[in-house]
Design a protein around this motif. Structure first.
Motif, mmCIF file in Angstrom:
data_model
loop_
_atom_site.group_PDB
_atom_site.id
_atom_site.type_symbol
_atom_site.label_atom_id
_atom_site.label_comp_id
_atom_site.label_asym_id
_atom_site.label_seq_id
_atom_site.Cartn_x
_atom_site.Cartn_y
_atom_site.Cartn_z
ATOM 1 N N LYS A 1 88.672 2.961 25.417
ATOM 2 C CA LYS A 1 87.236 2.639 25.653
ATOM 3 C C LYS A 1 87.235 1.514 26.521
ATOM 4 C CE LYS A 1 85.665 6.148 23.829
ATOM 5 N NZ LYS A 1 85.365 7.175 24.863
ATOM 6 N N SER A 2 88.260 1.363 27.597
ATOM 7 C CA SER A 2 88.115 0.146 28.753
ATOM 8 C C SER A 2 87.213 0.274 29.443
ATOM 9 C CB SER A 2 89.449 -0.145 29.247
ATOM 10 O OG SER A 2 89.728 1.291 30.109
ATOM 11 N N GLY A 3 86.773 -0.739 30.197
ATOM 12 C CA GLY A 3 85.630 -0.677 31.218
ATOM 13 C C GLY A 3 85.991 -1.490 32.449
ATOM 14 N N SER A 4 85.200 -1.287 33.284
ATOM 15 C CA SER A 4 85.390 -2.136 34.556
ATOM 16 C C SER A 4 83.863 -2.743 34.994
ATOM 17 C CB SER A 4 85.735 -1.258 35.624
ATOM 18 O OG SER A 4 84.822 -0.200 36.116
ATOM 19 N N PHE A 5 83.950 -3.573 35.929
ATOM 20 C CA PHE A 5 82.494 -4.069 36.566
ATOM 21 C C PHE A 5 82.933 -4.221 38.000
ATOM 22 C CE2 PHE A 5 84.831 -7.718 34.961
ATOM 23 C CZ PHE A 5 84.655 -8.572 35.992
ATOM 24 N N GLY A 6 82.129 -4.134 38.842
ATOM 25 C CA GLY A 6 81.992 -4.536 40.127
ATOM 26 C C GLY A 6 80.970 -4.404 41.144
ATOM 27 N N ILE A 7 81.091 -4.980 42.308
ATOM 28 C CA ILE A 7 80.010 -4.636 43.217
ATOM 29 C C ILE A 7 80.510 -4.011 44.642
ATOM 30 C CG2 ILE A 7 80.746 -7.108 44.185
ATOM 31 C CD1 ILE A 7 77.978 -7.786 44.363
ATOM 32 N N GLN A 8 79.614 -3.390 45.152
ATOM 33 C CA GLN A 8 79.830 -2.612 46.310
ATOM 34 C C GLN A 8 78.474 -2.617 47.397
ATOM 35 O OE1 GLN A 8 80.662 1.007 44.778
ATOM 36 N NE2 GLN A 8 78.433 2.090 44.903
ATOM 37 N N THR A 9 78.802 -2.665 48.458
ATOM 38 C CA THR A 9 77.830 -2.714 49.502
ATOM 39 C C THR A 9 77.982 -1.543 50.770
ATOM 40 O OG1 THR A 9 76.678 -4.001 51.349
ATOM 41 C CG2 THR A 9 78.815 -4.100 51.129
ATOM 42 N N ILE A 10 76.830 -0.910 51.034
ATOM 43 C CA ILE A 10 77.092 0.264 51.793
ATOM 44 C C ILE A 10 76.036 0.022 53.125
ATOM 45 C CG2 ILE A 10 76.509 2.953 52.267
ATOM 46 C CD1 ILE A 10 76.700 2.798 48.763
ATOM 47 N N ASN A 11 76.705 0.173 54.296
ATOM 48 C CA ASN A 11 75.953 0.079 55.444
ATOM 49 C C ASN A 11 75.887 1.411 55.909
ATOM 50 O OD1 ASN A 11 75.589 -2.677 55.790
ATOM 51 N ND2 ASN A 11 77.817 -2.860 55.586
ATOM 52 N N GLY A 12 74.590 1.884 56.379
ATOM 53 C CA GLY A 12 74.345 3.243 56.719
ATOM 54 C C GLY A 12 73.332 3.549 57.662
ATOM 55 N N TYR A 13 73.124 4.660 57.803
ATOM 56 C CA TYR A 13 71.806 5.155 58.594
ATOM 57 C C TYR A 13 70.954 6.087 57.970
ATOM 58 C CZ TYR A 13 69.706 6.893 62.816
ATOM 59 O OH TYR A 13 68.566 7.071 63.670
ATOM 60 N N LEU A 14 69.793 6.351 57.871
ATOM 61 C CA LEU A 14 68.841 7.065 57.394
ATOM 62 C C LEU A 14 68.348 7.996 58.380
ATOM 63 C CD1 LEU A 14 67.331 7.290 54.597
ATOM 64 C CD2 LEU A 14 65.482 6.107 55.761
ATOM 65 N N PHE A 15 69.118 9.309 58.325
ATOM 66 C CA PHE A 15 68.831 9.977 59.411
ATOM 67 C C PHE A 15 67.643 10.774 59.240
ATOM 68 C CE2 PHE A 15 73.561 10.264 59.060
ATOM 69 C CZ PHE A 15 73.859 10.023 60.421
ATOM 70 N N ASN A 16 66.936 10.910 58.347
ATOM 71 C CA ASN A 16 65.503 11.258 58.067
ATOM 72 C C ASN A 16 64.879 10.719 56.863
ATOM 73 O OD1 ASN A 16 66.072 13.220 55.894
ATOM 74 N ND2 ASN A 16 66.765 14.595 57.388
ATOM 75 N N PRO A 17 63.734 10.990 56.353
ATOM 76 C CA PRO A 17 63.510 10.101 54.941
ATOM 77 C C PRO A 17 64.083 10.854 53.877
ATOM 78 C CG PRO A 17 61.479 10.758 56.373
ATOM 79 C CD PRO A 17 62.725 11.519 57.021
#
Length: 132
Positions: free
Chosen positions: A15-31
């Motif tokens: 029952k090990s776990g993890s933690f982290g952070i991420q960032t996503i740079n993208g484009y909103l093609f439509n709503p």
């Protein structure tokens, strides 16, 4: 999109776990649809990995509160050693709460698979903010 993530192993014997952070740079093609490139840092049992992935998201409605489906897929580099990159796959579902006209709070949950870990399958929870 910047997210904090927490994960718990799905293996019965661990029952090990993890933690982290991420960032996503993208484009909103439509709503409803966005596509981006993400990078992060995840800590599993004192091992550090850097996932690099493509993130696709579909937002079901154009309301202040809307459900979404997302998938992140790519590789995770072991920062501590020079092992080969792992396969990284992270499908998830969640809810986006629009705060102002161009930002939102996201809550999601999903499945994370990361190839070379002793227990590669995890349930994960994500909390984040979006700016567009």
């Amino acid at each position: 999109i910047t997210e904090l993530n927490f994960a718990l192993s799905l293996a019965k014997y661990d029952k090990s776990g993890s933690f982290g952070i991420q960032t996503i740079n993208g484009y909103l093609f439509n709503p409803n649809f966005s596509l981006g490139l993400g990078v992060g840092l995840d800590i599993y049992n004192y091992k550090a990995f850097m996932p690099i992935f493509i993130d696709a998201r579909y937002y079901f409605f154009q309301e202040k509160v809307t459900p979404y489906a997302a998938i992140g897929a790519g590789c995770a580099l072991n920062i501590d050693n020079s092992y080969r990159p792992d396969i990284f796959i992270n499908p998830s579902i969640g809810i986006r709460f629009q705060l102002l006209k161009k930002n939102a709070f996201n809550v999601g949950m999903g499945y994370r698979y990361q190839g070379s870990l002793y227990n590669p399958s995890y349930f994960n929870l994500k909390l984040g903010v979006s700016f567009w």
